[in-house]
Design a protein around this motif. Structure first.
Motif, short mmCIF file in Angstrom:
data_model
loop_
_atom_site.label_atom_id
_atom_site.label_comp_id
_atom_site.label_asym_id
_atom_site.label_seq_id
_atom_site.Cartn_x
_atom_site.Cartn_y
_atom_site.Cartn_z
N LEU A 206 21.65 49.24 42.29
CA LEU A 206 21.19 47.98 42.86
C LEU A 206 22.23 47.39 43.82
O LEU A 206 21.88 46.80 44.84
CB LEU A 206 20.82 46.99 41.75
CG LEU A 206 19.53 47.37 40.99
CD1 LEU A 206 19.30 46.47 39.79
CD2 LEU A 206 18.31 47.35 41.91
N TYR A 210 21.58 46.61 47.78
CA TYR A 210 21.93 45.41 48.56
C TYR A 210 22.68 45.79 49.84
O TYR A 210 22.54 45.15 50.88
CB TYR A 210 22.77 44.41 47.74
CG TYR A 210 22.93 43.13 48.55
CD1 TYR A 210 21.87 42.24 48.64
CD2 TYR A 210 24.08 42.88 49.29
CE1 TYR A 210 21.96 41.11 49.44
CE2 TYR A 210 24.17 41.76 50.09
CZ TYR A 210 23.11 40.88 50.16
OH TYR A 210 23.19 39.78 50.97
N ILE A 235 15.14 44.66 39.60
CA ILE A 235 16.10 43.55 39.65
C ILE A 235 15.91 42.53 38.53
O ILE A 235 16.85 41.85 38.14
CB ILE A 235 16.09 42.82 41.02
CG1 ILE A 235 14.66 42.46 41.44
CG2 ILE A 235 16.77 43.67 42.08
CD1 ILE A 235 14.61 41.67 42.76
N CYS A 238 17.85 42.98 34.77
CA CYS A 238 19.29 42.74 34.54
C CYS A 238 19.43 41.55 33.61
O CYS A 238 18.86 40.50 33.84
CB CYS A 238 19.99 42.45 35.87
SG CYS A 238 21.64 41.72 35.68
N ILE A 258 22.95 41.97 42.48
CA ILE A 258 21.59 41.92 41.93
C ILE A 258 21.04 40.50 42.08
O ILE A 258 19.86 40.30 42.44
CB ILE A 258 21.58 42.36 40.44
CG1 ILE A 258 22.05 43.82 40.33
CG2 ILE A 258 20.19 42.19 39.83
CD1 ILE A 258 22.27 44.31 38.90
#
Lengths: 407, 303
Positions: A206, A210, A235, A238, A258
């Motif tokens: 993740l 980004y 996402i 998490c 995240i």
């Protein structure tokens, strides 16, 4: 020089036996690394001790391992500090990270337990991955598979330029933190969500996602965000435990990336099957209206947003609401929570004009919604941790002026 | 070492006055017995629990700057009773403290309300009750207050992520033992520390509405591990952890497919028991997982 005992979790697949612990005595300067200790044991005592390493300088990312339960790089952990940590944990808990037996410690033992300097430093292979041999884990089956899952390459649109893509250095500052990743897997090893849900895309992948979502050259930002939000193990899976932040040897702070993915997905109005976005919006709205949390309203709005206004509960919302009924009824029966508190919307506002102050803050912040990234900006008076290119000076520039540069 | 009288600007948080009211009540009772005066910040707002920061970082920073400014108006150090408040507020404070221009920008809106957050004003600190107990009140003084030692009570610590990570943000440079304070307090109260795998892991609460299975698997696993290690109860300084470990415990048991039934105490409840308070005054009869076993262990009679 000092003597240390390292206790290594070993596994030799060719032996046909299960994993076992083995202690080695090593002798080295406290400022040297846990990896140095392992290599000494390998040289002097047992050449079959398997550990992956190359640069020994926290650049190549090969020697990910757990030291006293903490996921890290063996080459970046000083053996003297690892010893102090092992002593501290033993003194407090009466157990090393490896001890499963006799976990209960009696009164009065606290003061004397574990002060001995020969408390072993416990070294294990990384977590959340299959072990190939000793400290060598299979990076392919979890780490690299998940990295590939997020399409880790640029997806630009239009005719490619004749030569390279030209971008302003400032527009890349935002992703320098995620670009610092060396793919060591320490964050994956530490991830507590992945422990409970192995399908979770996870911190490394993740953070890598980004890196492309924030790249001005990429043309499929929305599609990427939609994909990551739409995956029930994406996402919104998490659990916000900060483990990856402490594990990362390069300051990437995957969890922060995240949260930025969530923020961007929210800004793009992307709804998700986990109701993560609905939960976020409900929380933010409730505090604007009430100042403190109306928990019953949060639960209801997360599952069935707008039930009082436009009534659009989803199938998941209904299903989850039914599932959560016993959780609500039990405390009611125990008089833990009065009935009133279980009814959404009955929660009070802040007293005497304080609620208006909170609303004024909302009005102000929504105009700016500025992000202050400490990794990039650093603390006042200190040098910034990263310079995109040598020569980019920063740190005491007023925050307002810097907001345009790459957020 | 402990000063004679401690007065703090007290931020109880949302959950201690919502779904875990027994925490708020037991904190008031214990503070009174310890001689800690709580000046409640009744105009302060929610810390945002990381969720508001996820939506809009500046909004979260400003909301918490307001709380800090309200605390600074009292001239007292601030105390909270929630790991999540501690972590979410520390995160905002770290950004606010890092840059005077950013702080000035955030203070613009507060100034209209006669408020201002100033870095280090009067040595301003914001500490969870756990930190305050060890660092300011002092373990020796706590030990001297014990009326009913928790002899024979086997207690598993459960910290809550927000109070143990990230270490750099949470002041571990100055206070490296903050991740073993629960063990120290349990010992000071005369109890036995139970070591088990989950003490510093995640209870799963933040994703309970988003991924119920992941969330309850975490809670159920930790409770089960503590039972297997011989714990009579858990103790936590975080009411959100309490929600997942206690209120959701019967549901977590279904997800991990085993019997659970382990009492989970709030930190002030454990302290209160050792100070001689009755379980009922501490709201222990209101938990979902019955606390009867703890009462029996301490009093030697069936409750």
């Amino acid at each position: 020089m000092a003597e240390y005992t390292i206790k290594v979790r070993r596994f030799q697949p060719e032996s046909g036996e299960g994993p076992y612990w083995e202690e080695f005595n090593v002798d080295l300067d406290p400022s040297l690394s846990v990896l140095d200790g392992l290599l000494q044991a390998k040289d002097n005592e047992d050449g079959s001790l398997a550990v992956r390493c190359s640069c020994r300088a926290a650049i190549c990312g090969s020697c990910g391992m757990k030291v006293n339960g903490q996921s890290t790089l063996g080459c970046k952990t000083q053996i003297g500090e690892a010893q102090e940590q092992a002593n501290k944990m033993l003194a407090a808990t009466g157990a090393t990270a490896a001890e499963a037996g006799s976990p209960v410690r009696g009164e009065g033992e606290y003061a004397v337990a574990g002060v001995a300097s020969d408390t072993p430093i416990v070294i294990e292979p990384m977590g959340n991955m299959p072990v190939v041999k000793d400290l060598i884990t299979d990076m392919e089956s979890t780490h690299w598979t998940k990295i590939r899952r997020v399409t880790p390459w640029l997806l630009p649109h239009g005719e490619p330029p004749e030569r390279e893509y030209i971008v302003e250095p400032e527009s890349m500052i935002d992703i320098t933190q995620s670009m610092a990743c060396i793919q060591c897997g320490a964050c994956v090893s530490s991830c507590l969500s992945m422990e409970a849900d192995p399908d979770f895309i996870g911190p490394a992948a993740l953070a890598k996602a980004y890196r492309f979502v924030g790249d001005p050259r990429d043309a499929e930002t929305h599609e990427r965000l939609h994909d990551l939000a739409d995956d029930p193990h994406g996402i919104y899976d998490c659990t916000h435990c900060f483990s990856c932040i402490d594990a990362c040897p390069k300051g990437v702070a995957p969890m922060d990336q995240i949260m930025r993915l969530r923020r961007k997905a929210g800004e793009e109005g992307i709804d998700d099957p986990n109701s993560g976005h609905a939960h976020e919006l409900a929380f933010v709205k409730i505090i604007e209206k009430k100042g403190t949390l109306d928990e019953a309203m949060l639960v209801q709005e997360s599952y069935a947003p707008g039930i009082k206004g436009k009534l659009k509960p989803s199938m998941r919302g209904l299903r989850e609401t039914i599932k959560s009924l016993p959780t609500i009824l039990r405390p009611l029966r125990k008089r833990k929570v009065p009935l009133k508190k279980a009814i959404p919307g009955t929660h009070h506002k802040l007293p005497g004009g304080a609620q208006d102050e909170v609303r004024a803050i909302y009005a102000h912040a929504e105009e700016h919604s500025e992000e202050f990234n400490l990794y990039i900006k650093g603390e006042e008076g200190e040098l910034a941790e990263v310079d995109v290119e040598k020569g980019i000076e920063r740190s005491t520039v007023p925050a307002g002026e810097e907001a345009d540069s790459g957020q | 070492m402990a000063s004679e009288n401690i007065r703090v600007a007290y931020w109880p948080g949302c959950v201690s006055r919502g779904f875990t009211p027994e925490l708020h009540g037991s904190m008031a009772l214990v503070a009174d017995r310890l001689g800690i005066e709580l000046v409640e910040l009744d105009r302060a707002n929610c810390c945002g629990a990381g969720v508001i920061a996820e939506h809009n970082q500046e909004l979260a920073d400003t909301l918490n700057a307001r709380t800090f400014a309200l605390a600074q108006q009292t001239g007292l150090a601030m105390m909270n009773i929630c790991s999540t408040c501690q972590g979410a507020q520390s995160e905002c404070q770290q950004r606010l403290d890092a840059d005077s221009a950013y702080r000035a920008h955030v203070n613009e809106v507060l100034s209209g309300q006669g408020l201002s957050y100033e870095k280090d004003k009067d040595g301003f600190t914001n500490k969870n009750f756990l930190w305050l107990l060890v660092e300011d009140y002092g373990l020796d003084k706590l030990r001297s207050q014990v009326q009913r030692p928790l002899s024979g009570l086997r207690v598993g610590p459960f910290y809550g992520c927000y109070i143990v990570r990230p270490k750099e943000r949470l002041g571990y440079n100055h206070y490296p033992d903050r991740d073993v304070y629960l063990e120290k307090v349990i010992e000071a109260l005369g109890g036995q520390v139970v070591e088990y795998d989950g003490a510093r892991k995640c209870c799963g609460f933040p994703v309970v509405t988003m991924n119920r299975d992941t969330s309850l698997r975490q809670a159920g696993t930790h409770v089960g591990d503590a039972i297997d290690a011989g714990a009579d109860c858990l103790v936590t300084p975080c009411p959100l952890c309490h929600l997942n470990l206690d209120m959701q415990q019967p549901e977590a048991a279904k997800v991990v497919n085993r019997d659970l039934g382990l009492p989970v105490l709030h930190l002030p409840q454990l302290v209160g028991l050792a100070l001689g308070a009755e379980p009922k005054e501490l709201g222990m009869d209101r938990h979902v997982a019955s606390t009867r076993w703890v009462q029996e262990r301490l009093t030697g009679v069936a409750a």
